[in-house]
Design an enzyme around this catalytic site. Structure first.
Site, short mmCIF file in Angstrom:
data_model
loop_
_atom_site.label_atom_id
_atom_site.label_comp_id
_atom_site.label_asym_id
_atom_site.label_seq_id
_atom_site.Cartn_x
_atom_site.Cartn_y
_atom_site.Cartn_z
N SER A 106 -7.03 -4.06 -7.61
CA SER A 106 -7.16 -2.95 -6.66
C SER A 106 -7.62 -1.68 -7.37
O SER A 106 -7.24 -1.42 -8.52
CB SER A 106 -5.81 -2.69 -5.99
OG SER A 106 -5.80 -1.43 -5.34
N GLN A 127 -11.82 -4.08 -6.88
CA GLN A 127 -11.91 -3.59 -5.48
C GLN A 127 -12.04 -2.07 -5.48
O GLN A 127 -11.40 -1.37 -6.27
CB GLN A 127 -10.66 -4.03 -4.71
CG GLN A 127 -10.60 -3.53 -3.28
CD GLN A 127 -9.85 -2.21 -3.16
OE1 GLN A 127 -8.96 -1.92 -3.96
NE2 GLN A 127 -10.22 -1.40 -2.17
N TYR A 129 -12.37 1.52 -2.86
CA TYR A 129 -12.53 2.27 -1.61
C TYR A 129 -13.60 3.31 -1.88
O TYR A 129 -13.74 3.79 -3.01
CB TYR A 129 -11.21 2.96 -1.22
CG TYR A 129 -10.15 2.00 -0.74
CD1 TYR A 129 -10.23 1.42 0.52
CD2 TYR A 129 -9.05 1.68 -1.54
CE1 TYR A 129 -9.24 0.55 0.97
CE2 TYR A 129 -8.08 0.80 -1.10
CZ TYR A 129 -8.18 0.24 0.15
OH TYR A 129 -7.22 -0.62 0.60
N THR A 155 -13.96 -2.38 0.05
CA THR A 155 -13.13 -2.63 1.23
C THR A 155 -13.64 -1.79 2.39
O THR A 155 -13.73 -0.56 2.28
CB THR A 155 -11.65 -2.32 0.91
OG1 THR A 155 -11.24 -3.22 -0.13
CG2 THR A 155 -10.76 -2.53 2.12
N ARG A 164 1.51 2.98 9.52
CA ARG A 164 2.44 1.89 9.20
C ARG A 164 3.84 2.43 9.42
O ARG A 164 4.33 3.25 8.62
CB ARG A 164 2.21 1.42 7.77
CG ARG A 164 0.78 0.89 7.61
CD ARG A 164 0.46 0.54 6.21
NE ARG A 164 -0.93 0.11 6.08
CZ ARG A 164 -1.57 -0.01 4.92
NH1 ARG A 164 -0.94 0.26 3.80
NH2 ARG A 164 -2.81 -0.42 4.89
N LYS A 232 -15.16 -6.46 1.78
CA LYS A 232 -13.86 -7.02 2.18
C LYS A 232 -13.39 -6.39 3.48
O LYS A 232 -13.35 -5.16 3.59
CB LYS A 232 -12.83 -6.76 1.09
CG LYS A 232 -11.41 -7.15 1.46
CD LYS A 232 -10.48 -7.07 0.28
CE LYS A 232 -9.06 -7.46 0.65
NZ LYS A 232 -8.34 -6.40 1.36
N HIS A 256 -6.82 -7.46 6.39
CA HIS A 256 -6.04 -6.62 5.47
C HIS A 256 -4.55 -6.97 5.56
O HIS A 256 -3.68 -6.10 5.47
CB HIS A 256 -6.27 -5.14 5.81
CG HIS A 256 -6.17 -4.20 4.64
ND1 HIS A 256 -7.25 -3.53 4.13
CD2 HIS A 256 -5.11 -3.79 3.89
CE1 HIS A 256 -6.86 -2.75 3.14
NE2 HIS A 256 -5.57 -2.90 2.96
N ARG A 259 -2.45 -4.94 8.11
CA ARG A 259 -2.05 -3.57 7.75
C ARG A 259 -3.03 -2.52 8.24
O ARG A 259 -2.79 -1.33 8.07
CB ARG A 259 -1.94 -3.47 6.21
CG ARG A 259 -0.89 -4.38 5.65
CD ARG A 259 -1.08 -4.61 4.16
NE ARG A 259 -0.76 -3.50 3.30
CZ ARG A 259 0.47 -3.16 2.91
NH1 ARG A 259 1.51 -3.85 3.35
NH2 ARG A 259 0.67 -2.14 2.10
N ASP A 287 -8.82 -14.23 3.33
CA ASP A 287 -7.44 -13.91 2.98
C ASP A 287 -6.62 -13.61 4.22
O ASP A 287 -7.16 -13.40 5.30
CB ASP A 287 -7.32 -12.81 1.91
CG ASP A 287 -7.42 -11.38 2.44
OD1 ASP A 287 -7.28 -11.15 3.65
OD2 ASP A 287 -7.62 -10.48 1.61
N GLY A 288 -5.28 -13.66 4.05
CA GLY A 288 -4.37 -13.36 5.14
C GLY A 288 -3.47 -14.53 5.47
O GLY A 288 -3.92 -15.55 5.97
N ARG A 291 -0.24 -19.40 2.65
CA ARG A 291 1.08 -19.65 2.05
C ARG A 291 1.28 -21.09 1.60
O ARG A 291 2.32 -21.43 1.05
CB ARG A 291 2.19 -19.31 3.06
CG ARG A 291 2.17 -17.86 3.57
CD ARG A 291 2.54 -16.86 2.48
NE ARG A 291 2.53 -15.48 2.97
CZ ARG A 291 1.51 -14.64 2.88
NH1 ARG A 291 0.37 -15.01 2.29
NH2 ARG A 291 1.59 -13.41 3.35
N GLY A 310 -2.26 -12.40 -1.16
CA GLY A 310 -1.87 -11.04 -1.50
C GLY A 310 -0.39 -10.97 -1.83
O GLY A 310 0.02 -11.06 -3.00
#
Ligand SMILES: Cc1cc2nc3c(=O)[nH]c(=O)nc-3n(C[C@H](O)[C@H](O)[C@H](O)COP(=O)(O)O)c2cc1C
Ligand SMILES: CCCCC(=O)C(=O)O
Length: 359
Positions: A106, A127, A129, A155, A164, A232, A256, A259, A287-288, A291, A310
């Site tokens: 990040s 990554q 911003y 991103t 949030r 992304k 994301h 989020r 991604d997301g 699991r 993540g």
């Protein structure tokens, strides 16, 4: 030590981390509708195996933007790994390298990108911003090129950080001693503290992100780096087509981790449309809510070249540093290898649309 499942790492992280740090890691935006929706979307997908295929030698290895990976698996960019462990991203890089997984660092990493690169034995992506202060962004890109990073991931789902509720309620501040050490300290100013009901994370974006950028600005970035560019946070086929026209080399299909835009569609539900729009002209990463090893297979069936995790990496980090991250990745890799055999898909290229059914 008994084998731990990902949910054991999650439970352990929850015990170890402070309430506000746990909420920052685990939380979502708005109603948090997407925290369950992403998992539900993956659970609705069922695998359809082929039989009587020779699976005596399954090979999970693959190549992503020219880099060899032990499996189509990597770590998504997550800010401030030191929230989970004092070694932060350096420990994560060591684990990813040991397993042969990709690590996407990040822009808001808490260790320098040079220290992370020194610990890495596998491929790294950085990554970004888009900052108002473009020269700060370019300075970081130069450093990433010098340190051997293999791609830049811009991103594009965060012109601002979404509301949030957990972080707002907690007045989430970045703890003293943990800093975005790769971003100019003059750019970061004092935004590590919460203010007037706004978390520090929301303040980072309000003060530093440039919400005015458009497709036209990508050319500016392209001219300033020789590294492949990945976008992304793409969720529509139209945007995927546009990205390919702009010469983008990769897309991360992502909401994301629930989020950003509340009620955005689960990334896996956008995947097939995006892969079709890209038509093999750029690499596709999902991604997301990944699991299980089976989730990797589901992503591949719908057109992804690789998937990222993540939060699970941070659970492993909180549990036992580098060893914990490595163990989380090895669990996923082991599960995926088993799925390859049981699916009758001994190579990564053997996963096709016909291998999946929506139930
Ligand atoms: C605590 C946290 C911090 C994050 N920081 C970033 C970031 O700095 N840059 C970014 O592009 N995405 C960031 N993300 C989003 C992740 O890259 C990824 O899209 C998401 O976490 C994937 O979902 P998963 O956590 O369910 O695996 C962050 C996610 C979390 C949970
Ligand atoms: C300004 C850092 C943003 C981190 C991020 O993307 C997230 O928390 O989801």
């Amino acid at each position: 030590m008994a084998e731990l499942a990902l949910r054991d790492y999650e439970a352990s992280a929850r015990e170890q981390l402070s309430g506000p740090v746990w909420d920052f890691l685990e939380g979502g935006s708005g109603t948090e509708s997407m925290l369950t929706a992403g998992r539900d979307a993956l659970d609705r997908l069922r695998l359809r195996p082929r039989c009587l295929v020779d699976v005596s030698a399954c090979e999970p290895a693959t190549t992503l933007l020219g880099a060899r990976l032990a499996a189509p698996l990597g770590i998504a960019p997550v800010a401030y790994h030191q929230l989970a462990h004092p070694e932060g991203e350096v420990a994560t890089a060591r684990a990813a390298g040991a397993v042969g997984a990709l690590f996407t660092v990040s822009m808001f990493a808490s260790r320098t990108i040079e220290d992370i690169a020194a610990a890495a034995t596998g491929p790294l992506w950085l990554q970004l911003y888009w900052l108002k202060r473009r020269e700060s962004m370019i300075g970081l890109i130069r450093r990433a090129e010098d340190a051997g990073y293999r791609a830049l991931v811009l991103t594009v789902d965060a012109p601002l950080v979404a509301h949030r509720p957990r972080d707002a309620r907690n007045g989430f501040a970045v703890p003293a001693g943990i800093r975005a050490v790769n971003v100019d300290s003059s750019v970061m100013s004092a935004s590590y503290e919460a203010e007037a009901g706004e978390s520090a994370i929301a303040r980072h974006s309000k003060e530093q992100f440039d919400p005015s950028i458009t497709w036209a600005d990508l050319e500016w970035l392209r001219e300033r780096t020789s590294l492949p560019l990945v976008l992304k946070g793409v969720l529509s086929g139209e945007d995927a087509g546009r990205a390919v026209e702009c010469g983008i080399e990769g897309l991360v299909v992502s909401n994301h981790g629930g989020r950003q835009l509340d009620f955005a569609l689960p990334a896996v539900d956008a995947l097939q449309e995006i892969a079709e729009a890209a038509g093999g002209r750029c690499q596709i990463v999902l991604d997301g809510a990944v699991r299980h090893g089976a989730d990797i297979a589901k992503g591949l069936c719908l057109g992804a070249d690789a998937v990222l995790v993540g939060r699970p990496a941070l659970w492993g980090l909180a549990h036992s540093g580098s060893d914990g991250v490595e163990s989380v990745l090895r669990t996923l890799l082991g599960e995926f290898s088993e799925v390859m055999a049981l699916m009758g898909a001994p190579r990564v290229s053997d996963f096709h649309r016909s291998g999946i059914v929506r139930s």
